[in-house]
Design an enzyme around this catalytic site. Structure first.
Site, PDB file in Angstrom:
ATOM      1  N   GLU A 127      -2.690   8.711  11.879  1.00 59.67           N
ATOM      2  CA  GLU A 127      -3.526   8.435  10.718  1.00 59.67           C
ATOM      3  C   GLU A 127      -3.786   6.936  10.624  1.00 59.67           C
ATOM      4  OE1 GLU A 127      -2.545  11.838   7.381  1.00 59.67           O
ATOM      5  OE2 GLU A 127      -1.485   9.941   7.248  1.00 59.67           O
ATOM      6  N   CYS A 128      -5.033   6.542  10.545  1.00 62.09           N
ATOM      7  CA  CYS A 128      -5.437   5.157  10.328  1.00 62.09           C
ATOM      8  C   CYS A 128      -4.771   4.226  11.346  1.00 62.09           C
ATOM      9  CB  CYS A 128      -5.161   4.741   8.889  1.00 62.09           C
ATOM     10  SG  CYS A 128      -6.108   3.290   8.364  1.00 62.09           S
TER      11      CYS A 128
END
Length: 437
Positions: free
Chosen positions: A328-329
């Protein structure tokens, strides 16, 4: 019985976090059990809340979460003496189009739960006008009750007197007035507040805030203004999010620290086991895990060190040959081929995806995201609709792999950051909050 209230303000920067931390620690110092919450998608403030109270704090997000999901998270409040929810931005601020439970405004949570609001009002550069602002907020939305205000950044006794007099005429209770005190301001970073786990003096700062608040705020009056929490039928947070596997290898250190607390709680409540490892210590994922999850954080600040962690990269590459890996990210960026830092230096990353990102020219990407998966990710099948939030300053230089999802923002506009997939590896720029049901 548990008393509950919400700390909010007319705008960001008014002092919500200072008052929340000071009030929470002051109550704890008096022998009370304090449970904090955070309205909205901010994932940094809950870490400070935990440092202040000793208990995990979770997000309550009306755009991404259903009422049932919020009830399941709020149920923990019945075990405490007081529950304090910190708002985000201004009390009524949210997105234009509602999600599953509202527009993401703190006022949504206040109306939903029936918790009274204590406003932090910064009267800098004004006096009686502060009362007009408080009056407008009191009357703006039916179902949202303003219990009173705490003044912040008061310039002098005369200044305080003028504001207090105007508040009295408006029939608005003043619980206290905090004089200007830059020494307890929480330091900033480009993604918002510095993480509590990084802040070496976090406990000292919180202790100072507690003394400051206790000296200038009538804690008894604040507690009397709180309401008794009505116990919800919900008994667990297990339905909030699905675990990505039975045994989850979770990257966790200064470069990988942004993961919503309610996600980890839900995984554990569903029976999953979480085994952490530190990429910065050149550690790889647990060999017995059936999935690896790399959350967000600040990989751009540690890019050179991550690039030098050959054992971590080899172990991650080996893991991905047979089992799913999701990022994520920041975690997504590390799964890519390379990351260029703010100085323009490119650093080799894990290479499980072809993604190239750069911080050389910073551009903010911020907002809620609604994604429909074009392929499965750990825990969710193809076609699942996921709600999350994106906040970073990187730009995509190359994204050659297959897209992972069709992504829209809160207005329904298409978002270019679709995430990507290659064999067993997937990644998104948004942080997952809840499944859209």
């Amino acid at each position: 019985m548990t008393a509950a209230l919400i700390i909010s303000a007319p705008a960001s920067g008014a002092g919500k976090t200072t008052l929340t931390l000071g009030l929470a620690r002051a109550c704890r110092d008096r022998g009370m059990t304090v449970q904090c919450f955070k309205s909205g998608p901010d994932y940094i403030d809950p870490a400070f809340h935990k440092a202040a109270t000793g208990l995990p704090s979770v997000n309550l997000d009306s755009w991404a979460m259903s009422r049932a999901a919020i009830d399941a998270l709020v149920v923990r409040a019945v075990e405490a003496d007081i529950a304090i929810a910190e708002g985000s931005m201004g009390l009524f601020d949210g997105v234009a189009a509602p999600g599953v439970g509202g527009i993401g405004a703190t006022a949504d949570v206040a109306a939903m739960l029936g918790w009274p609001v204590v406003l932090v009002i910064d009267p800098s550069g004004q006096a009686q006008t502060a009362a007009a602002i408080a009056m407008g907020m009191r009357d703006f939305r039916p179902g949202v009750r303003i219990a009173g205000v705490v003044l912040n950044n008061v310039a002098s006794a005369r200044h305080e007197g003028l504001v207090r007099h105007a508040m009295a005429e408006a029939d608005i209770a003043v619980f206290g007035a905090l004089p200007r005190n830059a020494a307890i301001a929480v330091p900033k970073r480009h993604l918002g507040l510095v993480q509590a786990e990084e802040q070496a003096k976090a406990d000292h700062l919180i202790a100072d805030a507690a003394r400051f608040v206790a000296e200038h705020v009538d804690l008894g009056a604040v507690l009397r203004a709180a309401v008794t929490v009505v116990s919800s039928k919900a008994t667990t947070s297990s339905g909030v999010a699905k675990p990505p596997g039975q045994r989850i290898a979770l990257a966790r250190d200064a470069a990988f620290s942004f993961v919503y607390p309610h996600m980890l709680e839900a995984w554990r409540a569903a029976g999953a086991e979480i085994v952490t490892f530190s990429p910065l210590a050149d550690e790889g994922p647990d060999a017995d895990a059936d999935v690896c999850w790399l959350p967000g954080g600040y990989p751009e600040l540690h890019a050179g060190r991550l690039a030098a962690c050959a054992r971590f990269r080899r172990a991650l590459q080996s893991f991905a040959e047979t089992r799913p890996v999701h990022g994520e990210c920041g975690g997504y960026m590390v799964l890519g081929a390379g990351l260029t830092d703010g100085d323009g230096v490119r650093h080799e990353m894990a290479g499980l995806l072809g993604l190239e990102t750069s911080f050389a020219k910073r551009r903010m990407h911020l907002g809620y995201r609604l994604a429909k998966l074009a392929a499965p990710i750990p825990g969710y099948d193809s076609g699942a609709r996921l709600r999350g939030h994106e906040f970073h300053y990187s730009t995509i230089v190359a994204q050659p792999d297959m897209l992972l999802a069709t992504v829209h923002d809160a207005t329904g506009a298409t978002v270019a950051e679709t995430g990507s997939r290659r064999r067993n590896t997937t990644g998104t720029f948004f942080h997952l909050i809840a499944e859209d049901r």
